[in-house]
Each structure stands twice: as structure tokens, then as C-alpha cells.
Design an enzyme around this catalytic site. Sequence first.
Site, short mmCIF file in Angstrom:
data_model
loop_
_atom_site.label_atom_id
_atom_site.label_comp_id
_atom_site.label_asym_id
_atom_site.label_seq_id
_atom_site.Cartn_x
_atom_site.Cartn_y
_atom_site.Cartn_z
N THR A 30 0.81 -1.22 0.00
CA THR A 30 0.00 0.00 0.00
C THR A 30 0.83 1.26 0.00
O THR A 30 0.32 2.35 -0.30
CB THR A 30 -0.92 0.04 1.24
N CYS A 34 2.45 2.68 9.48
CA CYS A 34 1.49 2.77 10.59
C CYS A 34 2.18 2.62 11.94
O CYS A 34 3.32 2.14 12.03
CB CYS A 34 0.43 1.68 10.48
N CYS A 38 -2.28 0.43 15.12
CA CYS A 38 -3.23 0.78 14.06
C CYS A 38 -4.41 -0.20 14.06
O CYS A 38 -4.22 -1.42 14.08
CB CYS A 38 -2.54 0.75 12.71
N ARG A 41 -6.79 -3.79 9.51
CA ARG A 41 -6.47 -5.23 9.44
C ARG A 41 -4.96 -5.41 9.23
O ARG A 41 -4.37 -4.83 8.32
CB ARG A 41 -7.23 -5.86 8.28
N ASP A 449 20.60 13.07 49.85
CA ASP A 449 19.26 13.57 50.15
C ASP A 449 18.71 12.89 51.40
O ASP A 449 18.77 11.66 51.55
CB ASP A 449 18.33 13.30 48.96
#
Length: 503
Positions: A30, A34, A38, A41, A449
Site C-alpha cells: 500500500t 502505521c 493501528c 487489518r 538527600d
Amino acid sequence: MRLDPAICSSARLARDRRFDGRFFTAVKTTGIFCRPICPARPPLERNVTYYATAAEAANAGFRPCLRCRPDAAPGSPAWGLVSTTVQRALNLMRREREAHSIEELAERLGITSRYLRKLFAEHIGLSPLQVWQTERALFAFSLLRDTSLPIADIAFAAGFNSLRRFNGVFKAIYQRTPTEVRRERATVAADEKHAEAEPVNIYLSYRPPLDWPGLLGFFAARALPGVEQVIAGDTPEQGVYQRSFRLQGQRGVLRVAHEPDKDRLRVSVYGEGCGAVLFPLREKLRQLFDLDADSEEIRGHLQSDPLLRRVLQVNPGVRLPGAWDPFEYTLRAIFGQQISVAAATTIAGRVANRYGESFNAPGGDSLVLFPSAEQLRDADFSDIGVTRTRAKTLQHFVAATRRGEIDFDQPDLDDFCAQMTALPGIGDWTAHYTAMRGLSMPDAFPASDLGILIALGKESGAERKATPKQALARAESWRPWRAYAALLLWQSLKLSPSTGDNK
């Protein structure tokens, strides 16, 4: 940065939020990349490639997913990079609105531009310019989708002084123009005129868990009168942090609220012209609330200690409260030497109200901007409630800061502490505490401390508190997250019948 494909595969298939922002999945079929969470699918494993950063994925030719929005992913932990020089360069790049040239950036780092390019290629796989452009385009996308700022203002806020250049870079990454993205936003109004009186909202994502009530409680106990305020809500999760700010010549007010259902903070920024500083403001707030910390990794390392494990069971989302400005916080650390939190906060409030700049915030509230080193150049601090010796220490620190002798960009803990302790009246506790909270150094550890020594003494069953030498020896196994261990030790006192003072 190397990624383990097996771990990445398991994390994305499980949509594990703990890995959000730690890597990105690029889908070859594609051309989109992502976040691991995401909701789409999941693609087949043979069709994906993993990248450590969004910048790498974008510069490999993949465009960001419009559904999971990589622009909204939490950042990588500050210690995620191998090279401290690269991390320091990234911090400098993110601190300013405009881009630095390679030569300017290298000069500030004390190295050659050729060596800087080599470091970026080795550790990130991209040039500094590619990282800058991609990060700014992702930030611009978030403003296009989440605000009604005019596109020209968004381009400027993202660091582009040329609208044409902004459009070109943005289109190369998203394969659509800023105008097309704005039209796709479902909530966009017909009239996009921006009202200066209305706040600009930006969103800061994080990897859960996050102890928001704990952070607010910490800041509430130390809120500077007139500068900071923690506003209580109906529940601890609904509390709001507010402060005035001056950043790169712009002044305003910010309010931070928690949206736990979305794993993010909502920041409302009020003030004319503040859109120009939204990017560096966002980076400051991510450090202030320690949003890029990997809580799971920190917890996994520290819980091997029985005392720390007991506190982690109560507070699994420990974060290291940072500071808005390291100069401001160093002053506060000096005020806090050998006195209580409340007394130190009162003194810091006096300095803010006496030497700071007053202004009217939206809504009519009168607020104060904490003074800069330049504004304090002639301050003698003799009438704010500190000893003469302490007043002299404050004067020496202000003068050293103005001369550039204190490097707040210093990435090395030992070097920074050496700069601080070279000043009269500043010891190891002040240096480490400033590094811990003012600079968010995860391995800083104020071993002397009182709260830390009491906590370790109680845990061992001794009638007396531990010694600094004993604390340092115990802390060796906590590296590189001794600062988080210190915070947990202070919190352990609240789990006991008797509580000690903690700064």
C-alpha cells in the site's frame, strides 16, 4: 537503531500499546506506514518492513497512515539512541522553531559538519535535514487535523518561513497538499478564521501506564505562586496543570489536562502569537511530564530491588517530573538546600513576584513570568529569606549562567555536575538534583538527600538513616535509572507510618 522483527511482529499483531512510538510498520503493497496500534487489518508479514522512526519510514518513500496517525505517536525514550552527540543534536533541533544549518549545528556541538552527518547516517540512517523536515511535516499534519489555525500560521509554527517550501515538503511526505488535508478534516468549520482569544489545543500521546494523579500531586506541592497552579477536578484524573510561560519572545498561559481513554494529554495554549512556538513548547512539555519514558522497561529493571518493587506495585506508571526551564529550576534547587519543600517554594515565589514580569492572562487572572538570568543580573537576594551565604551562591550562579559557564545542554552527567560544583556554595546534592529534575537526566542521583537516606535506613530496619556511601553502593544496581529509583524512595516514605521530607 536495530529492531527485532520477531518482537515487532508480535507487538503489532497484538496492538500492544507499550510499543507505540517505538517502531513503525511500513506496508509494501500500500505504500503506507502505521503505528503498532493501528486498528486496520494487519498485513501479512512478508509485506511489511519495520522502521525505528517515522522519519525513516517517510524518507523510505512510505506515506503516513491517516487512520492511526503516526504524527500522534509518543516519542522514543531519550536514552534510545546509542550516540549522546546525536541525541544532543536532536534536542537542539527540536528546541528552536527554525532549522539550523548543518554547519551551525555542528559548531554548537563542537564537532565538524562531516562528522555530524556521519553520526546521523550511522545511528538514524538519515541526514539532519531529512529528520527535521519529516518531524516538522508530521507536526504540521497534527495542527491541520486538530486545530483551526490558518495554513500559513501552521507552516510558520512548523518552522517553515516559506509557504511554498512548506507545501513542497509536506506534499512529498503525505502525497497531498496541506489544503487537501484540511478539507478532509471532518470537524473543520466553514469559516476558518482563527480567533486569538480562543486557545490552540495540541495533544501529547504517551505509552501507558501514566500516574497522572501522582504527577499532579508532585507539582501541586511545589507550585510557584503566580506562575504555576494545579487545579483540582472532581477526580484525581481530572486535575489540570497550569503555568505562565515565556518562550522565544512569546508569552502566554498553558493548561494541561489528561485524557486517559486516549492515552494522551490535551494542552490548551492561550496567548497572542503563541502559535509560532508550538513545536518547542510541545518538546518542553514532553520533558516536563516525562512522556517518552519507557515505564515497562524501567519497572522491569528496578523491581528486582525489594524496596522499589513494593512502591512499583502501587505506582507502576512512575514518571520523572521535569522542569519547564533548567535555569529556573536550578535557582529553586539552591533555595531548597537544607530547608523544606514548602519553604523553598515560598522563597521561589517571592523571587518570581519581585523580579518577574506581571501580565494579565486570558480570563483576567494576573500571572507572573519567572525572571530570566538577565532580569536577575542585579538582584542581591538579601531580602527574600535566605542567608547571606546562600544569597552569594545565587548571585554566583546567575553570573555564571549569563557568562555561559553553565551548559544546560550538557548531555554528560559528570561534566554537568562538575560545572555546578565548581561554583561556591553548590555541592553534589544540588548538582545531581538539578540534573535529575532540571535536565531530566535519568541516572542522576542525589545520594545525600535526607529522604533517600531515611527510606533506605527504614528498609534495612536500622534505627539510623543510611549514609550517602551506602546509598551510592545500593544504587549501582539501579543504573541507568537511578533518578527514578530516587523518586520511588521518596514515595516509599508515604507508604510508611512516618513520612520524611522530600524535595
